[in-house]
Enzyme design. Structure first.
Site, short mmCIF file in Angstrom:
data_model
loop_
_atom_site.label_atom_id
_atom_site.label_comp_id
_atom_site.label_asym_id
_atom_site.label_seq_id
_atom_site.Cartn_x
_atom_site.Cartn_y
_atom_site.Cartn_z
N ALA A 63 -63.72 63.91 24.68
CA ALA A 63 -63.89 63.74 26.01
C ALA A 63 -65.04 64.89 26.53
CB ALA A 63 -62.57 63.85 26.75
N GLY A 103 -60.74 62.56 21.89
CA GLY A 103 -60.95 61.12 22.45
C GLY A 103 -61.62 60.42 21.58
N GLU A 106 -59.19 59.24 19.13
CA GLU A 106 -58.35 58.38 19.90
C GLU A 106 -58.95 56.91 20.14
OE1 GLU A 106 -57.52 61.45 22.73
OE2 GLU A 106 -55.52 61.07 22.28
N GLU A 126 -57.67 69.24 20.44
CA GLU A 126 -57.37 69.64 21.89
C GLU A 126 -56.54 70.86 21.97
OE1 GLU A 126 -57.27 66.65 20.26
OE2 GLU A 126 -57.89 64.95 21.82
#
Ligand code: T1G
Length: 694
Positions: A63, A103, A106, A126
């Protein structure tokens, strides 16, 4: 779709391409673009299946970290992208390459299959920025590879190379033409109708007690960092909470961390690391570095051998020069021991082990460096010896060869004075062990050419070091702050604390090991010389001159008896009553009435002393920005990264509180601890150190 995401066609396959340089970060616009592309794919009857991939050098690396402080209101989340993939009526295959992280992994896990290029890697890093995977990573990964493997990958944040990812089951196939493989796999899945959703898989059976034990160990090892424990708790929910409920809990935990102080500090360090690697204001950002093809290191002791290893690890050839054949054999042995250990640990293949050793040549005459592009000296910390060496080098190496010193505090200007071309002289201060510690202080004398500085930054990136540019002063940035940090811990002894109380206070604050415990690793007698050096050069009237002698008395005791601050038994440390009695006797002999010292006071004074010295360093132009000082202390001195470094941590405490503590310390301890003018100015104008980070 936005212009950051396009849908290309390969016959009956829709290829969704994210194109958001430099790392295809999942910004709100990219997330919206992917959702729009999936809708087009779903509604286009000529398309039977989809592939999700990226342009430029890597699949989505996560992200967009820059959005975390101010997420765009109403924007689609990464979970929304995963839901759109879950609801896709057609199979979608992820084509991974580069580093598919956070992300990025993910959304790949929400695809129906994954292929990866052989040199690619995946990961959920993360925790390194104080978060946990917030878009289903803690729920989908355990379903694919089991909870124990998922726990390791998520709480370590490590990158998983393609081969391991295939073995674990994170990806289904490896291939150089990852996009072609994904297209074929998508087409085949459309024909067979198979489109397994990871969310529907059951978590593979495993030993719950082993999982709980591993999770407990992770919490203990986190030393105050909260994200690893939260991530472990979220992975545990995959074992006994329904998927959608666990996703909601994961999101709640993610947002609590994102808005908490630790993630803000770790994101600050993430951005600070990259800022520190850039040319400072005043130098053209496009300044080209000189080419470095061959290198030399002079001095094959612990530091020189470690530096030669760094260079060989980066793929560059290096010639290590020592004074005699015997000294060369010593250096060769030190280097071989490191590589043999890595081979034994499985971190190096036999071929790579041989490759790296083959990149290191040895010589006993500096004439062997006549064609080197860069020479780093790591000889005895003695100015005359270094000046003599630089004079000899100046007569041997090319006029445009970079001459660098690994000195930890000597004045580099005095080395530049003795060579024919001072524009190529600088400091490259490595931290021991040089092949392990990431920090590299690049010490910039006034006459260093801009291209020389650019060359040092490029070298740091190549040898995978974290660079920080420092001006020339006693101790540069790190050792200068560290000396003040250690002074406060010694003052705490004199005030009434005992060594183990000081260590406990700082370890509770986030240090891996307190200063006295660290002292035991190198022996009581080591390190006092640093303190003695600091004291007399500042001000004999100041309080710490006597304490330097007092501490040295203890050091001599340590030298004589070989004792440390602690008795060490079976890997545990216990207080050494003899040393404790010595500390109390030394205080009594100096007429000091010892009184209990709180952990909070020790923590505040250590931080305040560092922030004050950091403000002086900024005021003198030794560091370009406060965040450079933060990066230095985190990567070179074990300052807890989840506190963001001393300047960020001082902002968090409040500079008024910091200044008040500095004033108290100055009143008690005298010259050398004066409040920094910059600190006083920031308090007077209601600003903080963060306002100076640009
Ligand atoms: N967001 C925004 N910018 C990023 C970024 C990111 N995630 N990663 C890198 N950049 C910028 C970086 O600031 C620099 O910018 C440039 O890209 C090159 O980076 C929902 C919430 C990918 C291994 O933690 O580890 O996903 O300085 O110098 O050495 O659960 O960048 O050029 O202006 O580091 O080749 C998780 C962080 C996010 C990965 C490449 N992902 N990035 O290393 O280049 S949280 C990460 C890296 C998340 C989800 C959660 C590395 C890299 P500039 P660089 P590099």
């Amino acid at each position: 779709m936005t212009d950051l995401v396009r849908l290309e066609r390969n016959e009956d396959i829709g290829v969704i391409v994210i194109d958001h340089p430099p790392v295809n970060a999942l910004s709100s616009a990219v997330r919206q673009g992917v959702i729009d592309a999936l809708e087009t794919l779903a509604n286009d009857l000529t398309l039977k299946a989809g592939v999700l991939t990226c342009a430029t050098r890597t699949f989505v690396a996560g992200a967009d970290i820059r959005e975390f402080d101010n997420p765009p209101p109403g924007a689609k989340t990464t979970n929304d992208v995963c839901r759109a993939l879950d609801q896709s009526p057609k199979p979608v295959v992820a084509a991974l390459f580069g580093t598919a992280l956070g992300g990025g992994l993910e959304i790949a896990l929400a695809c129906h299959a994954r292929v990866i290029s052989p040199d690619g890697a995946v990961g959920l890093p993360e925790v390194k920025i104080g978060l946990l995977p917030g878009a289903g990573g803690t729920q989908r990964l355990p379903r694919l590879i089991g909870a124990l493997h998922a726990l390791d990958i998520i709480t370590s944040g490590r990158h998983v190379p393609a081969a391991e990812a295939l073995k674990l089951g994170i990806v289904d196939e490896i291939g150089t033409d990852h996009r072609g493989l994904a297209i074929n796999r998508a087409r085949a899945m459309a024909q067979t109708g198979e489109m397994p959703r990871v969310r529907d898989l059951a978590v593979p059976e495993m030993d719950r007690a082993a999982f709980d034990k591993a999770a407990d160990a992770i919490r203990k090892k986190a030393r105050g960092a909260v994200a690893p424990g939260e991530a472990a708790a979220s992975v545990a929910r995959a074992l006994d909470v329904p998927f959608d409920d666990a996703i909601l809990a994961e999101s709640a935990a993610f947002h609590a961390l994102r808005t908490g102080p630790q993630s803000k500090a770790l994101r600050h360090i993430f951005m600070a690391e990259r800022a520190a690697g850039k040319l400072p204001p005043g130098i053209a950002a496009d300044t080209q570095p000189w080419t470095i093809r061959s290198t030399g290191v002079i001095g094959g002791g612990t530091m020189g051998a470690g530096i030669a290893i760094c260079i060989a690890d980066s793929g560059l050839p290096v010639t290590l020069v020592e004074v005699s054949d015997a000294a060369v054999e010593g250096a060769r042995g030190r280097i071989a021991a490191v590589y043999d250990r890595q081979l034994k640990q499985g971190r190096l293949s036999e071929a790579e082990h041989a490759h790296r050793l083959s990149r290191i040549d040895f010589a006993t005459d500096v004439k062997a460096l006549a064609d080197a592009d860069l020479v780093i000296e790591a000889i005895i910390e003695n100015l005359e010896a270094k000046q003599d060496l630089f004079r000899r080098l100046s007569a041997v190496v090319r006029r445009d060869a970079v001459l660098a010193s690994n000195t930890s505090y000597l004045n580099i200007e005095l080395l530049a004075d003795v060579v024919d071309n001072p524009e190529r002289v600088l400091g490259l201060h490595f931290f021991s062990p040089a092949h392990v510690m990431r920090l590299l202080e690049i010490v910039r004398p006034k006459r260093l050419a801009a291209a020389g500085l650019a060359t040092a930054l490029a070298l740091a990136k190549r040898i995978r070091k974290q660079p920080v540019i420092a001006g020339v002063c006693d101790g540069f940035i790190g050792n200068r702050l560290f000396a003040h940090w250690r002074l406060q811990t010694d003052f705490a002894l004199e005030d009434g604390a005992l060594p183990h109380e000081v260590d406990a206070a700082l370890e509770a604050w986030g240090l891996a090991m307190g200063p006295f415990a660290v002292g035991d690793l190198s022996g009581l007698d080591i390190g006092w010389s640093n303190r003695k050096r600091l004291a007399p050069t500042r001000n004999p009237a100041a309080r710490y001159v006597p304490i330097a002698d007092w501490i040295c008395e203890l050091g001599r005791y340590g030298q004589k008896t070989g004792a440390g601050w602690y008795l060490h038994k079976d890997g545990k440390r216990e207080i050494d009553p003899v040393v404790t009695a010595l500390v109390e006797k030394a205080s009594a002999a100096r007429g000091i009435t010892r009184k209990p010292v709180s952990a909070e006071r020790i923590q505040l004074r250590v931080l305040a002393a560092m922030a004050n010295e950091g403000a002086k360093i900024l005021g003198e132009g030794i560091a370009s920005r406060p965040s450079d000082i933060d990066v230095t202390l985190v990567h070179g001195y074990g300052f807890p990264a989840w506190r963001g470094g001393p300047m960020h941590a001082a902002d968090a405490v409040g500079l008024e509180t910091i200044l008040a503590a500095v004033r108290d310390m100055y009143a008690e301890s005298g010259p050398g601890l004066e409040p920094a003018p910059l600190l006083e100015q920031l308090v007077a104008t209601g600003q903080n150190f963060a306002s100076l980070n640009r």
